[in-house]
Motif scaffolding. Sequence first.
Motif, PDB file in Angstrom:
ATOM      1  N   GLU A 192       0.841  -1.186   0.000  1.00  8.24           N
ATOM      2  CA  GLU A 192       0.000   0.000   0.000  1.00  8.24           C
ATOM      3  C   GLU A 192       0.878   1.239   0.000  1.00  8.24           C
ATOM      4  N   ASP A 203      -2.597   4.811   1.101  1.00  6.03           N
ATOM      5  CA  ASP A 203      -3.282   3.532   1.351  1.00  6.03           C
ATOM      6  C   ASP A 203      -3.844   2.875   0.096  1.00  6.03           C
ATOM      7  N   GLU A 204      -3.406   3.300  -1.085  1.00  6.57           N
ATOM      8  CA  GLU A 204      -3.859   2.617  -2.297  1.00  6.57           C
ATOM      9  C   GLU A 204      -2.963   1.410  -2.577  1.00  6.57           C
ATOM     10  N   ALA A 205      -3.539   0.399  -3.221  1.00  3.43           N
ATOM     11  CA  ALA A 205      -2.789  -0.815  -3.544  1.00  3.43           C
ATOM     12  C   ALA A 205      -1.865  -0.570  -4.735  1.00  3.43           C
TER      13      ALA A 205
END
Length: 216
Positions: A47, A51-53
């Motif tokens: 992440e 907090d994005e993948a």
Amino acid sequence: MTRLFIAACFSICLAGPVSAELARTDYGDWSVRCDEKTYCIAETQGESSNDEAFKLKLERGAKPGSDVFVTLRPTTKLDVGMRARIEIESLEEDNYGYFGKAAKIYTGNEMTFGGEADRDLIEKLRRGVSARVEIDYGGSIGTLIYRVRLSGLTHALLKMDEQQGRIGRQDAVVAWGVFQRTVQQRLLRLPQCPRLLPRSPKLLQRRRRQTTFPPR
């Protein structure tokens, strides 16, 4: 193909979808898989600072001397001209950094650092503890940071060499040349690497390298 400029030239490239892939093998924080044409991908995921993948991949075709690409696939849309940076933290030596601007973005929102089995970049990743990729998106997004653990990468790349029949060859990623045969034999006897627990960053002097990667 013109590549993303990192330190003089970074590279950006699309990795096409892998079909009829073989079983995935896990090594610590990394895994490796190959398709029926022995196009192999070692990858890890995590992440970002928002907090994005994302995924970071090292991929290579089976042809002799084929390029090795270090590919970042974030969720936030990439654009040409964005400033990019990758820094590798090591316990053995100074940090190793590349920087530059994106020259081209491909389908799948993927950009790639390095190419043509660049020894320094691959070796620094393989010997490193962690990597930090920064992309300056500008505007309200600003700079996003993608942190990667490198535990298990050497085993994953060694498996790639083995699957592509490169063990002992000069175009191998890890097991290149006669002196690497012993290393390869020892590593294959080792158990798979456990995932590392987070550790405090080591304070190291940063070093940058001016490098031009040839077009694909």
